[in-house]
Enzyme design. Structure first.
Site, PDB file in Angstrom:
ATOM      1  N   PHE A  26       0.890  -0.520  -0.145  1.00 39.33           N
ATOM      2  CA  PHE A  26      -0.164  -0.038   0.319  1.00 39.33           C
ATOM      3  C   PHE A  26       0.705   1.354   0.023  1.00 39.33           C
ATOM      4  O   PHE A  26       1.668   1.070   0.601  1.00 39.33           O
ATOM      5  CB  PHE A  26      -0.579  -0.186   1.266  1.00 39.33           C
ATOM      6  N   HIS A  56       2.357  -5.981   6.969  1.00 36.40           N
ATOM      7  CA  HIS A  56       1.338  -6.243   5.997  1.00 36.40           C
ATOM      8  C   HIS A  56       2.582  -6.733   3.968  1.00 36.40           C
ATOM      9  O   HIS A  56       1.428  -6.637   3.380  1.00 36.40           O
ATOM     10  CB  HIS A  56       0.542  -5.002   5.542  1.00 36.40           C
ATOM     11  N   HIS A  60       0.251 -12.411   4.850  1.00 36.74           N
ATOM     12  CA  HIS A  60      -0.023 -11.654   6.159  1.00 36.74           C
ATOM     13  C   HIS A  60      -1.584 -11.774   6.775  1.00 36.74           C
ATOM     14  O   HIS A  60      -2.027 -12.139   5.777  1.00 36.74           O
ATOM     15  CB  HIS A  60       0.267 -10.137   6.053  1.00 36.74           C
ATOM     16  N   ASP A  62      -3.998 -10.342   9.450  1.00 39.04           N
ATOM     17  CA  ASP A  62      -4.189  -8.834   9.944  1.00 39.04           C
ATOM     18  C   ASP A  62      -4.829  -9.350  11.415  1.00 39.04           C
ATOM     19  O   ASP A  62      -5.520  -9.948  11.496  1.00 39.04           O
ATOM     20  CB  ASP A  62      -5.425  -8.097   9.798  1.00 39.04           C
ATOM     21  N   HIS A  66      -5.722  -4.207  13.563  1.00 33.90           N
ATOM     22  CA  HIS A  66      -5.368  -3.621  13.202  1.00 33.90           C
ATOM     23  C   HIS A  66      -6.485  -2.131  12.172  1.00 33.90           C
ATOM     24  O   HIS A  66      -6.483  -1.367  11.802  1.00 33.90           O
ATOM     25  CB  HIS A  66      -5.347  -4.591  11.130  1.00 33.90           C
ATOM     26  N   HIS A 167     -13.172  -5.512   6.401  1.00 32.47           N
ATOM     27  CA  HIS A 167     -13.219  -5.473   7.489  1.00 32.47           C
ATOM     28  C   HIS A 167     -13.242  -4.804   8.936  1.00 32.47           C
ATOM     29  O   HIS A 167     -13.645  -5.761  10.141  1.00 32.47           O
ATOM     30  CB  HIS A 167     -11.861  -4.375   8.004  1.00 32.47           C
ATOM     31  N   GLU A 179      -4.666 -12.298   4.100  1.00 28.03           N
ATOM     32  CA  GLU A 179      -4.624 -11.383   2.448  1.00 28.03           C
ATOM     33  C   GLU A 179      -3.355 -11.584   1.937  1.00 28.03           C
ATOM     34  O   GLU A 179      -2.262 -11.865   2.387  1.00 28.03           O
ATOM     35  CB  GLU A 179      -4.824  -9.937   2.566  1.00 28.03           C
TER      36      GLU A 179
END
Length: 216
Positions: A26, A56, A60, A62, A66, A167, A179
């Site tokens: 990201f 991340h 990974h 979460d 998060h 989420h 993810e």
């Protein structure tokens, strides 16, 4: 004299991308970086490295922390959800969201873990327009006993989302998520999932070395 032939070991699928400096992340996230703090020489008996990265990067898990202040960090998340029977469902072409309609064809007798392949090939560069999950699809899976979902894109929410509806759906339903998986070569069907997060105190996520193992 009788003889027997040993059965071949169960096949493994490595569903983790390589963690490298050029791994897609990201925008604004910390990339993977490796530095050497010691090198093997006459004066040093070992090579010793140090790494910095967002948790991340790559495949990974979460943690609820998060997406919710005060929620459990990854060190406090129980491990049993990340290990056991799972189903890989193909939803190729689903965009921009995976919906219930993309999952129904494989919805009978679901195990408690579901991984969804929506990419022909997992992205190796950052792509703002990756496929994510519709919150309703997460609720549909949870209603059928699913406790963990996985996806072969960077997030269950679109890159542009600020409300992170999917989420938040995970939080409400107490589901776990994986993810950034790589499911390019995995046929649809049932497998054993092994994707344990590291016990990182206070962290919002953890890298995993996710694999699938052929069932007996």
């Amino acid at each position: 004299m009788s003889s027997s032939t040993a059965s071949p070991p169960p096949r493994l699928w490595d569903i983790s991308p390589t963690v490298a400096p050029n791994a897609p992340i990201f925008p604004g996230d910390a990339p993977y970086r490796l530095d050497w703090t010691a090198r093997l020489s006459h004066d040093c008996p070992v090579n010793l490295s140090a790494i910095t990265m967002s948790p991340h990067v790559g495949a990974h898990a979460d943690a609820p922390l998060h997406y919710a202040n005060g929620a459990p960090d990854i060190a406090d998340v129980p491990l049993d959800t990340y290990l056991g029977r799972c189903r890989v469902i193909h939803a190729l072409g689903a965009a921009p969201l995976i919906t219930v309609e993309h999952l129904q064809h494989a919805g009978a007798d679901l195990p408690t873990r579901v991984l969804v392949r929506c990419c022909e090939r997992a992205d190796t560069v950052w792509n703002d327009h990756f496929t994510a999950f519709a919150p309703e699809a997460i609720a549909w899976l949870a209603a059928r006993g699913v406790r963990l979902i996985g996806i072969d894109t960077p997030s269950v929410d679109p890159a542009s989302s600020k409300s992170l509806d999917s989420h938040q759906q995970l939080l409400r339903l107490d589901l776990r998520v994986l993810e950034n998986l790589v499911l390019d070569d995995v046929p649809p069907g049932d497998y054993e999932l092994i994707a344990l997060p590291l016990k990182l105190q206070g962290a919002c996520a953890s890298p995993v070395r996710a694999i699938l193992r052929e069932l007996p």
